[in-house]
Scaffold this motif. Structure first.
Motif, mmCIF file in Angstrom:
data_model
loop_
_atom_site.group_PDB
_atom_site.id
_atom_site.type_symbol
_atom_site.label_atom_id
_atom_site.label_comp_id
_atom_site.label_asym_id
_atom_site.label_seq_id
_atom_site.Cartn_x
_atom_site.Cartn_y
_atom_site.Cartn_z
ATOM 1 N N LEU A 56 0.690 -1.160 -0.082
ATOM 2 C CA LEU A 56 -0.041 -0.057 -0.046
ATOM 3 C C LEU A 56 0.726 1.226 -0.069
ATOM 4 C CD1 LEU A 56 -2.728 -1.193 2.741
ATOM 5 C CD2 LEU A 56 -2.995 -0.821 0.104
ATOM 6 N N VAL A 57 2.194 1.156 -0.079
ATOM 7 C CA VAL A 57 3.026 2.359 0.123
ATOM 8 C C VAL A 57 3.728 2.371 -1.449
ATOM 9 C CG1 VAL A 57 3.359 2.206 2.641
ATOM 10 C CG2 VAL A 57 4.892 1.054 1.093
ATOM 11 N N VAL A 58 4.278 3.832 -1.435
ATOM 12 C CA VAL A 58 4.936 3.913 -2.591
ATOM 13 C C VAL A 58 6.183 3.158 -2.523
ATOM 14 C CG1 VAL A 58 3.922 6.246 -2.980
ATOM 15 C CG2 VAL A 58 6.005 6.232 -1.465
ATOM 16 N N SER A 59 6.873 3.224 -3.818
ATOM 17 C CA SER A 59 8.146 2.348 -4.030
ATOM 18 C C SER A 59 9.148 2.733 -2.955
ATOM 19 C CB SER A 59 8.636 2.070 -5.296
ATOM 20 O OG SER A 59 8.827 3.368 -5.685
ATOM 21 N N GLU A 60 9.462 4.056 -2.660
ATOM 22 C CA GLU A 60 10.665 4.479 -1.871
ATOM 23 C C GLU A 60 10.290 3.867 -0.343
ATOM 24 O OE1 GLU A 60 10.413 8.790 -1.370
ATOM 25 O OE2 GLU A 60 10.841 8.893 -3.803
ATOM 26 N N ARG A 61 8.937 3.939 0.172
ATOM 27 C CA ARG A 61 8.695 3.721 1.581
ATOM 28 C C ARG A 61 8.981 2.003 1.460
ATOM 29 N NH1 ARG A 61 4.109 6.181 4.659
ATOM 30 N NH2 ARG A 61 5.107 5.124 6.305
ATOM 31 N N ARG A 62 8.410 1.294 0.634
ATOM 32 C CA ARG A 62 8.413 -0.349 0.269
ATOM 33 C C ARG A 62 9.893 -0.616 0.824
ATOM 34 N NH1 ARG A 62 6.638 -1.112 -4.793
ATOM 35 N NH2 ARG A 62 4.879 -0.022 -4.092
ATOM 36 N N ALA A 63 10.960 -0.030 0.367
ATOM 37 C CA ALA A 63 12.279 -0.121 0.517
ATOM 38 C C ALA A 63 12.747 -0.134 2.068
ATOM 39 C CB ALA A 63 13.244 0.696 -0.363
ATOM 40 N N GLU A 64 12.124 0.962 2.706
ATOM 41 C CA GLU A 64 12.376 1.125 4.096
ATOM 42 C C GLU A 64 11.822 -0.136 5.082
ATOM 43 O OE1 GLU A 64 10.709 4.731 5.065
ATOM 44 O OE2 GLU A 64 11.760 6.014 3.631
ATOM 45 N N MET A 65 10.673 -0.780 4.544
ATOM 46 C CA MET A 65 10.116 -1.745 5.132
ATOM 47 C C MET A 65 10.715 -3.335 4.926
ATOM 48 S SD MET A 65 6.153 -0.475 4.711
ATOM 49 C CE MET A 65 5.691 0.815 5.427
ATOM 50 N N GLU A 66 11.879 -3.092 4.354
ATOM 51 C CA GLU A 66 12.587 -4.510 4.224
ATOM 52 C C GLU A 66 13.690 -4.662 5.209
ATOM 53 O OE1 GLU A 66 11.677 -6.613 1.699
ATOM 54 O OE2 GLU A 66 10.228 -5.154 0.845
ATOM 55 N N GLY A 67 14.016 -5.802 5.483
ATOM 56 C CA GLY A 67 15.132 -6.028 6.484
ATOM 57 C C GLY A 67 14.823 -6.595 7.556
ATOM 58 N N GLU A 68 15.779 -6.878 8.303
ATOM 59 C CA GLU A 68 15.669 -7.559 9.829
ATOM 60 C C GLU A 68 15.279 -6.518 10.716
ATOM 61 O OE1 GLU A 68 19.279 -9.452 10.985
ATOM 62 O OE2 GLU A 68 19.167 -10.778 9.223
ATOM 63 N N GLU A 69 15.301 -5.132 10.566
ATOM 64 C CA GLU A 69 15.117 -4.277 11.537
ATOM 65 C C GLU A 69 13.716 -3.803 11.186
ATOM 66 O OE1 GLU A 69 17.551 -3.298 9.536
ATOM 67 O OE2 GLU A 69 19.169 -4.550 10.518
ATOM 68 N N ALA A 70 13.214 -4.381 10.160
ATOM 69 C CA ALA A 70 11.759 -3.567 9.832
ATOM 70 C C ALA A 70 10.804 -3.751 10.783
ATOM 71 C CB ALA A 70 11.149 -3.910 8.495
ATOM 72 N N GLU A 71 10.612 -5.042 11.503
ATOM 73 C CA GLU A 71 9.542 -5.318 12.515
ATOM 74 C C GLU A 71 9.769 -4.361 13.695
ATOM 75 O OE1 GLU A 71 8.129 -9.002 13.221
ATOM 76 O OE2 GLU A 71 8.349 -9.718 11.227
ATOM 77 N N MET A 72 10.924 -4.138 14.408
ATOM 78 C CA MET A 72 11.491 -3.504 15.363
ATOM 79 C C MET A 72 10.877 -2.012 15.048
ATOM 80 S SD MET A 72 15.124 -2.839 17.160
ATOM 81 C CE MET A 72 15.471 -1.823 15.652
#
Length: 140
Positions: A56-72
């Protein structure tokens, strides 16, 4: 002659009203789409559903939601983000929409105002930036 002029003016006004109603209906349909996407984003956020949020987010924000720290990070943002969020207004202009939001601060129980920008990307509305500001009453 006067009758023809009156009839022509009436038809012109009728056509203008029909055009205005058509644009108004199209605008309200776009606003409904924008509000629906934001509602889905809000529900996914509250549920901690990163996968749904990424869709539901723009591609820029999608990249911020990747990786091990995303849930934290999502947990941290959830602790700071206002509660009782409501959409106060919606403005759609071309491929950009701005929602004005209102909620309650969690750290300090004060009203907060927010703004979220959505963009049309890949044929769908997607959530972009979100910004919140506390409303302090009666002082600096």
């Amino acid at each position: 002659m006067v009758r023809k002029v009156v009839l022509a003016v009436f038809l012109l006004l009728l056509a203008a009203a029909a055009a205005w109603l058509g644009l108004s209906h199209a605008q309200s349909g776009r606003e409904k789409e924008v509000r629906t996407v934001y509602d889905l984003f809000e529900k996914a956020f509250l549920a901690g559903d990163l996968d749904a949020m990424r869709g539901l987010v723009v591609s820029e924000r999608r990249a911020e939601m990747e990786g091990e720290e995303a849930e934290m990070l999502l947990g941290l943002v959830a602790e700071l983000r206002p509660s009782d969020v409501q959409v106060r207004s919606c403005m759609v202009e071309g491929e950009k929409a701005v929602l004005t939001l209102q909620g309650r601060g969690k750290l300090e129980d004060v009203p907060v105002c927010g703004e979220v920008t959505l963009f049309r990307e890949e044929g769908a509305w997607r959530v972009g930036k979100e910004h919140w500001t506390a409303q302090r009453l009666g002082g600096p």
